[in-house]
Design a protein around this motif. Structure first.
Motif, short mmCIF file in Angstrom:
data_model
loop_
_atom_site.label_atom_id
_atom_site.label_comp_id
_atom_site.label_asym_id
_atom_site.label_seq_id
_atom_site.Cartn_x
_atom_site.Cartn_y
_atom_site.Cartn_z
N UNK A 34 73.47 13.13 106.27
CA UNK A 34 72.99 11.82 105.84
C UNK A 34 71.59 11.90 105.24
N UNK A 35 70.74 12.71 105.82
CA UNK A 35 69.39 12.88 105.27
C UNK A 35 69.45 13.56 103.91
N UNK A 36 70.34 14.53 103.75
CA UNK A 36 70.50 15.16 102.44
C UNK A 36 70.93 14.13 101.40
N UNK A 42 69.44 17.68 98.84
CA UNK A 42 70.30 18.77 98.39
C UNK A 42 71.60 18.19 97.86
N UNK A 43 72.44 19.04 97.29
CA UNK A 43 73.77 18.63 96.87
C UNK A 43 74.64 18.56 98.12
N UNK A 171 67.25 19.89 108.87
CA UNK A 171 67.92 20.34 107.66
C UNK A 171 68.99 21.36 108.00
N UNK A 172 69.77 21.70 106.99
CA UNK A 172 70.80 22.73 107.08
C UNK A 172 70.15 24.05 107.47
N UNK A 173 70.77 24.76 108.37
CA UNK A 173 70.31 26.09 108.75
C UNK A 173 71.47 27.05 108.52
#
Length: 183
Positions: A34-36, A42-43, A171-173
């Protein structure tokens, strides 16, 4: 050298990290996704979709989140009733979408996400937006019950809110192949 955080800021960031770590894996994933989408980091489609169903969900969420700039711009300075309606209607609509996805199953997860999507100034409005969205008939009665029971009396009746902006934005890790690590 980068600017240093004050000890209180570091403690608050750590508290935010601990709160996020307490959410289920599905909730953590949904918050990061949701934050992305909402912060255009990001895409999200490329990063988060695992199948066509999830891709469709991400596209629908991106369309819904197109309203976030409007929500941010319409945030009332006070509780003047005429200024509340244009703000609350889109906030409740976006909230209803997110709660309907079944990944934000507590008020604290909802609050965590929306403080980051909109900003700290939204805090006074979150209990009413959450309760309004959680009570809508599009949600299964069991989910409505669970959501509405998750908001504490203290959160629902707070007399004041912090205006400190959130510091931790998960974020994505990337996954690490533990077998590829040196012994």
């Amino acid at each position: 050298m980068a600017s240093r955080m004050k000890p209180a800021e570091g403690a608050m960031t750590l508290a935010e990290m601990k709160e996020f770590a307490g959410f289920s894996a599905a909730t953590q994933r949904y918050v990061r996704r949701s934050l992305d989408i909402g912060l255009e980091r990001n895409d999200a489609l490329e990063r988060w979709s695992r199948d066509v169903v999830e891709a469709a969900s991400i596209r629908a969420q991106a369309r819904m989140y197109e309203r976030l700039p409007e929500v941010r711009a319409l945030m009332p300075d006070d509780s003047d009733l005429p200024s509340i309606e244009p703000f609350m209607a889109p906030l409740v609509t976006v909230s209803a979408f997110d709660l309907g996805q079944g990944r934000l199953i507590t008020f604290s997860a909802y609050r965590f996400l929306y403080e980051r999507l909109i900003g700290a100034e939204v805090r006074p409005w979150l209990p009413s937006a959450f309760c309004s969205a959680a009570a809508l008939p599009h949600l299964h009665p069991d989910l409505r019950r669970k959501l509405l029971q998750s908001i504490s009396e203290a959160a629902a009746t707070a007399s004041g809110w912090s205006n400190r902006q959130p510091a931790f934005f998960p974020q994505w890790v990337e996954k690490v192949d533990v077998q590829a690590l040196p012994n």
